[in-house]
Design a protein around this motif. Structure first.
Motif, PDB file in Angstrom:
ATOM      1  N   ARG A  10      41.974 -26.936  13.287  1.00 10.40           N
ATOM      2  CA  ARG A  10      42.198 -25.997  12.186  1.00 10.40           C
ATOM      3  C   ARG A  10      41.133 -24.903  12.294  1.00 10.40           C
ATOM      4  O   ARG A  10      39.970 -25.176  12.536  1.00 10.40           O
ATOM      5  CB  ARG A  10      42.061 -26.711  10.851  1.00 10.40           C
ATOM      6  N   TYR A  11      41.563 -23.647  12.145  1.00 11.01           N
ATOM      7  CA  TYR A  11      40.639 -22.516  12.195  1.00 11.01           C
ATOM      8  C   TYR A  11      40.584 -21.823  10.851  1.00 11.01           C
ATOM      9  O   TYR A  11      41.611 -21.582  10.212  1.00 11.01           O
ATOM     10  CB  TYR A  11      41.072 -21.491  13.247  1.00 11.01           C
ATOM     11  N   TYR A  12      39.376 -21.484  10.420  1.00 13.34           N
ATOM     12  CA  TYR A  12      39.136 -20.645   9.259  1.00 13.34           C
ATOM     13  C   TYR A  12      38.792 -19.270   9.820  1.00 13.34           C
ATOM     14  O   TYR A  12      37.802 -19.116  10.527  1.00 13.34           O
ATOM     15  CB  TYR A  12      37.992 -21.212   8.419  1.00 13.34           C
ATOM     16  N   VAL A  13      39.623 -18.292   9.527  1.00 14.77           N
ATOM     17  CA  VAL A  13      39.546 -16.990  10.184  1.00 14.77           C
ATOM     18  C   VAL A  13      39.231 -15.896   9.159  1.00 14.77           C
ATOM     19  O   VAL A  13      39.760 -15.909   8.050  1.00 14.77           O
ATOM     20  CB  VAL A  13      40.896 -16.676  10.880  1.00 14.77           C
ATOM     21  N   THR A  14      38.365 -14.952   9.549  1.00 10.80           N
ATOM     22  CA  THR A  14      38.106 -13.772   8.718  1.00 10.80           C
ATOM     23  C   THR A  14      38.522 -12.529   9.480  1.00 10.80           C
ATOM     24  O   THR A  14      38.518 -12.493  10.713  1.00 10.80           O
ATOM     25  CB  THR A  14      36.625 -13.647   8.332  1.00 10.80           C
ATOM     26  N   VAL A  15      38.883 -11.503   8.714  1.00  9.19           N
ATOM     27  CA  VAL A  15      39.275 -10.220   9.277  1.00  9.19           C
ATOM     28  C   VAL A  15      38.371  -9.169   8.652  1.00  9.19           C
ATOM     29  O   VAL A  15      38.259  -9.086   7.428  1.00  9.19           O
ATOM     30  CB  VAL A  15      40.753  -9.899   8.965  1.00  9.19           C
ATOM     31  N   SER A  16      37.705  -8.366   9.483  1.00  3.76           N
ATOM     32  CA  SER A  16      36.817  -7.336   8.957  1.00  3.76           C
ATOM     33  C   SER A  16      37.143  -5.989   9.604  1.00  3.76           C
ATOM     34  O   SER A  16      37.670  -5.924  10.713  1.00  3.76           O
ATOM     35  CB  SER A  16      35.353  -7.702   9.204  1.00  3.76           C
ATOM     36  N   VAL A  17      36.822  -4.919   8.866  1.00  7.78           N
ATOM     37  CA  VAL A  17      37.130  -3.561   9.304  1.00  7.78           C
ATOM     38  C   VAL A  17      35.842  -2.745   9.366  1.00  7.78           C
ATOM     39  O   VAL A  17      34.997  -2.830   8.481  1.00  7.78           O
ATOM     40  CB  VAL A  17      38.107  -2.874   8.315  1.00  7.78           C
ATOM     41  N   ALA A  18      35.720  -1.947  10.422  1.00  2.64           N
ATOM     42  CA  ALA A  18      34.607  -1.005  10.551  1.00  2.64           C
ATOM     43  C   ALA A  18      35.172   0.319  11.055  1.00  2.64           C
ATOM     44  O   ALA A  18      36.073   0.335  11.896  1.00  2.64           O
ATOM     45  CB  ALA A  18      33.551  -1.528  11.517  1.00  2.64           C
ATOM     46  N   GLU A  19      34.657   1.417  10.521  1.00  2.00           N
ATOM     47  CA  GLU A  19      35.058   2.731  11.011  1.00  2.00           C
ATOM     48  C   GLU A  19      34.086   3.154  12.108  1.00  2.00           C
ATOM     49  O   GLU A  19      32.876   2.965  11.986  1.00  2.00           O
ATOM     50  CB  GLU A  19      35.058   3.767   9.894  1.00  2.00           C
ATOM     51  N   VAL A  20      34.621   3.699  13.190  1.00  4.72           N
ATOM     52  CA  VAL A  20      33.794   4.203  14.282  1.00  4.72           C
ATOM     53  C   VAL A  20      33.468   5.660  13.967  1.00  4.72           C
ATOM     54  O   VAL A  20      34.361   6.499  13.868  1.00  4.72           O
ATOM     55  CB  VAL A  20      34.514   4.081  15.641  1.00  4.72           C
ATOM     56  N   ILE A  21      32.182   5.940  13.805  1.00  7.71           N
ATOM     57  CA  ILE A  21      31.709   7.280  13.477  1.00  7.71           C
ATOM     58  C   ILE A  21      31.209   7.950  14.755  1.00  7.71           C
ATOM     59  O   ILE A  21      30.501   7.340  15.539  1.00  7.71           O
ATOM     60  CB  ILE A  21      30.572   7.223  12.427  1.00  7.71           C
ATOM     61  N   GLU A  22      31.595   9.193  14.961  1.00  4.39           N
ATOM     62  CA  GLU A  22      31.229   9.988  16.138  1.00  4.39           C
ATOM     63  C   GLU A  22      31.576   9.255  17.441  1.00  4.39           C
ATOM     64  O   GLU A  22      30.720   9.041  18.299  1.00  4.39           O
ATOM     65  CB  GLU A  22      29.755  10.371  16.098  1.00  4.39           C
ATOM     66  N   PRO A  23      32.852   8.855  17.602  1.00  2.00           N
ATOM     67  CA  PRO A  23      33.248   8.093  18.791  1.00  2.00           C
ATOM     68  C   PRO A  23      33.023   8.869  20.085  1.00  2.00           C
ATOM     69  O   PRO A  23      33.255  10.067  20.150  1.00  2.00           O
ATOM     70  CB  PRO A  23      34.742   7.835  18.563  1.00  2.00           C
ATOM     71  N   GLY A  24      32.535   8.159  21.092  1.00  2.00           N
ATOM     72  CA  GLY A  24      32.309   8.744  22.403  1.00  2.00           C
ATOM     73  C   GLY A  24      31.005   9.526  22.530  1.00  2.00           C
ATOM     74  O   GLY A  24      30.671   9.997  23.612  1.00  2.00           O
ATOM     75  N   MET A  25      30.278   9.664  21.452  1.00  2.00           N
ATOM     76  CA  MET A  25      29.011  10.400  21.474  1.00  2.00           C
ATOM     77  C   MET A  25      27.856   9.407  21.618  1.00  2.00           C
ATOM     78  O   MET A  25      28.020   8.211  21.387  1.00  2.00           O
ATOM     79  CB  MET A  25      28.837  11.202  20.173  1.00  2.00           C
ATOM     80  N   GLU A  26      26.673   9.913  21.961  1.00  2.00           N
ATOM     81  CA  GLU A  26      25.502   9.045  22.044  1.00  2.00           C
ATOM     82  C   GLU A  26      25.140   8.484  20.672  1.00  2.00           C
ATOM     83  O   GLU A  26      24.526   7.428  20.577  1.00  2.00           O
ATOM     84  CB  GLU A  26      24.308   9.807  22.631  1.00  2.00           C
ATOM     85  N   THR A  27      25.524   9.185  19.627  1.00  2.00           N
ATOM     86  CA  THR A  27      25.211   8.761  18.262  1.00  2.00           C
ATOM     87  C   THR A  27      26.314   7.898  17.649  1.00  2.00           C
ATOM     88  O   THR A  27      26.290   7.641  16.451  1.00  2.00           O
ATOM     89  CB  THR A  27      24.984   9.997  17.369  1.00  2.00           C
ATOM     90  N   GLU A  28      27.282   7.447  18.483  1.00  2.00           N
ATOM     91  CA  GLU A  28      28.374   6.612  17.973  1.00  2.00           C
ATOM     92  C   GLU A  28      27.818   5.372  17.290  1.00  2.00           C
ATOM     93  O   GLU A  28      26.894   4.735  17.784  1.00  2.00           O
ATOM     94  CB  GLU A  28      29.295   6.175  19.110  1.00  2.00           C
ATOM     95  N   HIS A  29      28.391   5.061  16.133  1.00  3.03           N
ATOM     96  CA  HIS A  29      28.024   3.845  15.419  1.00  3.03           C
ATOM     97  C   HIS A  29      29.198   3.398  14.559  1.00  3.03           C
ATOM     98  O   HIS A  29      30.160   4.135  14.375  1.00  3.03           O
ATOM     99  CB  HIS A  29      26.764   4.052  14.566  1.00  3.03           C
ATOM    100  N   ARG A  30      29.106   2.178  14.065  1.00  4.09           N
ATOM    101  CA  ARG A  30      30.169   1.613  13.238  1.00  4.09           C
ATOM    102  C   ARG A  30      29.652   1.376  11.826  1.00  4.09           C
ATOM    103  O   ARG A  30      28.519   0.945  11.635  1.00  4.09           O
ATOM    104  CB  ARG A  30      30.663   0.292  13.819  1.00  4.09           C
ATOM    105  N   VAL A  31      30.516   1.632  10.863  1.00  9.49           N
ATOM    106  CA  VAL A  31      30.187   1.400   9.467  1.00  9.49           C
ATOM    107  C   VAL A  31      31.169   0.359   8.936  1.00  9.49           C
ATOM    108  O   VAL A  31      32.380   0.607   8.921  1.00  9.49           O
ATOM    109  CB  VAL A  31      30.287   2.710   8.641  1.00  9.49           C
TER     110      VAL A  31
END
Length: 125
Positions: A10-31
């Motif tokens: 049996r698996y207990y599963v979570t689903v989470s969402v993050a937005e990718v900010i400035e994708p493809g740039m050196e400053t790319e990060h996830r929120v």
């Protein structure tokens, strides 16, 4: 999207969402975004129990049809486990995590585009 449990556990599963900010740039990060209104993307359910052989649907719904710029999301679907104790003589599989890239473009209709991939965890033994 459909999630299936092919194991005997049996698996207990979570689903989470993050937005990718400035994708493809050196400053790319996830929120990390817990509020669907803020994210502009509803992913449901965000928690589930998968019994052996069970199938469950995960639904992605765009909440904003008036975008003026593209938005990119990472959706992580992963089993939640406590401390794992493995018998070195046993053949044990620890599980799988799925990462999805969700593209929501300005003027591209109400449904997000989805690309998916997975990361397998190593087998012990």
């Amino acid at each position: 999207m459909v999630i299936r449990n092919d194991s005997e556990d049996r698996y207990y599963v979570t689903v989470s969402v993050a937005e990718v900010i400035e994708p493809g740039m050196e400053t790319e990060h996830r929120v990390s975004l817990a509020d669907p209104e803020e994210a502009g993307l509803l992913v449901t359910p965000n928690r589930m129990v998968l019994d052996p052989g069970a199938l469950r649907s995960v639904r992605l719904v765009s909440l904003n049809n008036d975008l003026t710029k593209d938005r990119i999301y990472r959706v992580l679907i992963a089993p939640q486990v406590g401390e794992i104790k493995v018998d070195p003589d046993a053949d044990v599989e620890t599980g799988i995590a799925i990462k999805m890239l969700c593209l929501r473009g300005a003027g591209r209709g109400p449904s997000p585009g989805i690309q998916s991939g997975h990361q397998s965890r190593a087998r012990a033994g």
